[in-house]
Structure formats: C-alpha cells, structure tokens
Design a protein around this motif. Structure first.
Motif, short mmCIF file in Angstrom:
data_model
loop_
_atom_site.label_atom_id
_atom_site.label_comp_id
_atom_site.label_asym_id
_atom_site.label_seq_id
_atom_site.Cartn_x
_atom_site.Cartn_y
_atom_site.Cartn_z
N MET A 65 -43.70 -4.09 64.61
CA MET A 65 -42.47 -4.44 63.91
C MET A 65 -42.34 -3.60 62.64
SD MET A 65 -41.10 -6.71 65.86
CE MET A 65 -39.94 -7.75 64.98
N SER A 66 -41.13 -3.45 62.17
CA SER A 66 -40.89 -2.72 60.93
C SER A 66 -41.26 -3.57 59.73
CB SER A 66 -39.40 -2.36 60.82
OG SER A 66 -39.04 -1.47 61.83
N PRO A 67 -41.76 -2.94 58.67
CA PRO A 67 -42.06 -3.70 57.45
C PRO A 67 -40.78 -4.31 56.88
CG PRO A 67 -42.95 -1.48 57.33
CD PRO A 67 -42.09 -1.53 58.54
N ARG A 68 -40.91 -5.48 56.27
CA ARG A 68 -39.78 -6.17 55.64
C ARG A 68 -40.18 -6.57 54.23
NH1 ARG A 68 -39.00 -10.10 60.80
NH2 ARG A 68 -38.40 -8.45 62.23
N TRP A 69 -39.18 -6.61 53.36
CA TRP A 69 -39.44 -7.03 51.98
C TRP A 69 -39.56 -8.54 51.94
CZ3 TRP A 69 -40.82 -4.48 47.79
CH2 TRP A 69 -40.80 -5.15 46.56
N LYS A 70 -40.63 -9.03 51.37
CA LYS A 70 -40.82 -10.47 51.22
C LYS A 70 -41.51 -10.72 49.88
CE LYS A 70 -42.68 -14.56 53.40
NZ LYS A 70 -43.41 -15.12 54.54
N ASP A 71 -40.94 -11.61 49.11
CA ASP A 71 -41.46 -11.94 47.78
C ASP A 71 -41.54 -10.68 46.93
OD1 ASP A 71 -41.63 -14.63 48.55
OD2 ASP A 71 -43.65 -14.32 49.35
N ASP A 72 -42.73 -10.16 46.67
CA ASP A 72 -42.88 -9.02 45.77
C ASP A 72 -43.32 -7.74 46.47
OD1 ASP A 72 -42.12 -10.50 43.57
OD2 ASP A 72 -44.17 -11.15 43.14
N GLY A 73 -43.21 -7.67 47.78
CA GLY A 73 -43.65 -6.46 48.46
C GLY A 73 -43.30 -6.47 49.93
N TYR A 74 -43.66 -5.39 50.59
CA TYR A 74 -43.39 -5.26 52.02
C TYR A 74 -44.49 -5.93 52.82
CZ TYR A 74 -39.61 -1.98 51.21
OH TYR A 74 -38.42 -1.41 50.83
N VAL A 75 -44.07 -6.60 53.88
CA VAL A 75 -45.01 -7.18 54.84
C VAL A 75 -44.58 -6.75 56.23
CG1 VAL A 75 -45.58 -9.18 53.41
CG2 VAL A 75 -43.72 -9.33 55.03
N THR A 76 -45.55 -6.56 57.11
CA THR A 76 -45.25 -6.21 58.49
C THR A 76 -45.56 -7.43 59.35
OG1 THR A 76 -45.83 -3.91 58.07
CG2 THR A 76 -45.72 -4.60 60.38
N PRO A 77 -44.52 -8.06 59.91
CA PRO A 77 -44.76 -9.26 60.71
C PRO A 77 -45.43 -8.92 62.03
CG PRO A 77 -42.43 -8.69 60.73
CD PRO A 77 -43.11 -7.73 59.80
N CYS B 117 -32.85 5.04 69.81
CA CYS B 117 -32.61 3.72 70.41
C CYS B 117 -32.87 2.57 69.45
CB CYS B 117 -33.49 3.56 71.65
SG CYS B 117 -32.97 4.61 73.03
N PHE B 118 -33.77 2.74 68.49
CA PHE B 118 -34.08 1.66 67.57
C PHE B 118 -32.97 1.49 66.54
CE2 PHE B 118 -38.65 2.50 68.65
CZ PHE B 118 -38.91 1.26 69.17
N GLU B 119 -32.61 0.23 66.27
CA GLU B 119 -31.62 -0.06 65.22
C GLU B 119 -32.24 0.27 63.87
OE1 GLU B 119 -28.66 -3.69 63.89
OE2 GLU B 119 -30.41 -4.14 65.10
N PRO B 120 -31.51 1.01 63.03
CA PRO B 120 -32.08 1.36 61.72
C PRO B 120 -32.14 0.16 60.79
CG PRO B 120 -29.82 2.13 61.88
CD PRO B 120 -30.18 1.56 63.22
N PRO B 121 -33.06 0.18 59.84
CA PRO B 121 -33.13 -0.91 58.87
C PRO B 121 -31.96 -0.83 57.89
CG PRO B 121 -34.68 0.80 58.27
CD PRO B 121 -34.07 1.22 59.59
N TYR B 122 -31.70 -1.93 57.19
CA TYR B 122 -30.69 -1.93 56.13
C TYR B 122 -31.21 -1.15 54.94
CZ TYR B 122 -27.84 -5.39 58.47
OH TYR B 122 -27.02 -6.04 59.37
N GLY B 123 -30.30 -0.80 54.05
CA GLY B 123 -30.71 -0.11 52.83
C GLY B 123 -31.00 1.34 53.08
N HIS B 124 -29.96 2.04 53.51
CA HIS B 124 -30.03 3.44 53.88
C HIS B 124 -30.66 4.26 52.79
CE1 HIS B 124 -29.06 6.88 56.18
NE2 HIS B 124 -28.10 7.29 55.40
#
Length: 199
Positions: free
Chosen positions: A143-155, A192-199
């Motif tokens: 999975m792509s890293p996501r911002w959570k709390d104070d940093g990026y996490v990879t679910p 094919c992958f949808e890009p993340p937000y925040g270009h």
C-alpha cells in the motif's frame, strides 16, 4: 457653501460613476439582461457575495473551487474504448474472487497476493528505469504511505494493477478493512494505479 460647489460636484460624481462602471465591467462577459436575470441568482445567495470566493466555478468541479478540474486532471483516468472496457471488466471478474478469498483468510501481504494472481496466468510487468515497458501486465505492491498524526505510515495490504490494454486497466487493493477491484483507464502520470492526492 459657495455657489460653485454643486456645479463641481455634479461633473465629478458623473466621472466617478463612469469610472466605477467601467472598472467593474472590465473582463466580464455579459449576457442579455433577460438571460442574465433568469440565470443568475441574487447577490445575497451567491457564495462569492458572502464568502469572498471566486465567482467562477468550472462545470463538474467537485468542491466548487476555481480550477478544480485543471488542478485534479492528473487524478482522472483516460477513457477506455468500449471493447477494451469489456475486456477489463472480464479480467476484474477473474481477480475479484481471488482477492475476496484472500481477504476472508486475512492474507493481504504482497507476496501472497502476487502468488495467487500469478496462478491465474498473468505475468509480472517489467519496466526499465526510465519507465519503458518490457513485457508482462501485472504489478503487485504494498500500500502507499499515508499521512497519519505526525508522519507517514504504510498500512498493511496490497495494491494490484493489471494492464489489460494500453487504454484499459484493472486496479485493486486488499487490506484488513476491505478489498476492491475495478476496471478503469490509465492515469496520465501513474499508469494503472490511481495517483495520491497532493500533486
């Protein structure tokens, strides 16, 4: 008050009114009065009158922000031809039960998902460092890293992309909470992958 004051005020007021009318009309397109009255809500009900937002909103703009469509073009997939869309839906139908079974078994790591999809006969996509495709159609990643709390996490979980045609893909994911499989066209910057937000 001197007698000449009213005479001076009259021409100055007229010049000021003409100047204000000219400046406020600068750059505006005007419809006929009847059309404008029928199509335009009153100033008290328009968002720009109360919030100071831009009066221009693109057709189909998600949040009504100016240039929404232009700013989010990288997040829109290209159109698929009808025949290729049908092929992509067929492949999505092959992948969906595999991911459902893995999700039910709580197996969503990339290695397990990759092995299960390769058993369907797909070949992993190979690309050069500069992005040139060498063969294969399947890409399986974490999975792509996501911002959570104070940093990026990879679910935990896995993302899947299958290139069915140059204009048709199947994208999917499987993670603890859910899974999804869908057919879509490729994205301008990320395939094919949808890009993340925040270009």
């Amino acid at each position: 008050m001197p007698a000449s004051t009213p005479v001076v005020r009259g021409p100055l007021a007229a010049v000021a009114l003409v100047l204000v009318a000219t400046l406020s009309a600068c750059g505006d397109l005007h419809a006929s009065e009847a059309t404008a009255r029928a199509a335009t809500p009153s100033a008290s009900t328009t968002p720009s009158a109360s919030t100071g937002a831009s009066p221009y909103v693109e057709p189909g703009a998600g949040d009504g922000a100016p240039h929404y469509n232009e700013n989010n073009a990288y997040r829109r997939s290209r159109e698929m031809s009808p025949a290729h869309a049908k092929d992509a839906e067929r492949e999505a139908g092959r992948i969906r039960p595999v991911l459902k079974r893995l999700w039910e078994r709580r197996k969503w790591d990339p290695a397990t998902v990759r092995a299960a999809l390769l058993r369907l006969g797909y070949e992993e996509e190979r690309v050069t460092k500069d992005g040139k495709r060498l063969g294969g159609t399947l890409t399986v990643t974490g999975m792509s890293p996501r911002w959570k709390d104070d940093g990026y996490v990879t679910p935990e979980g896995t993302r899947v992309a299958l290139r069915v045609h140059d204009d048709a893909c199947v994208t999917a994911f499987v993670q603890k909470s859910n899974f999804e499989v869908r057919a879509n066209g490729p994205y301008p910057e990320t395939g094919c992958f949808e890009p993340p937000y925040g270009h």
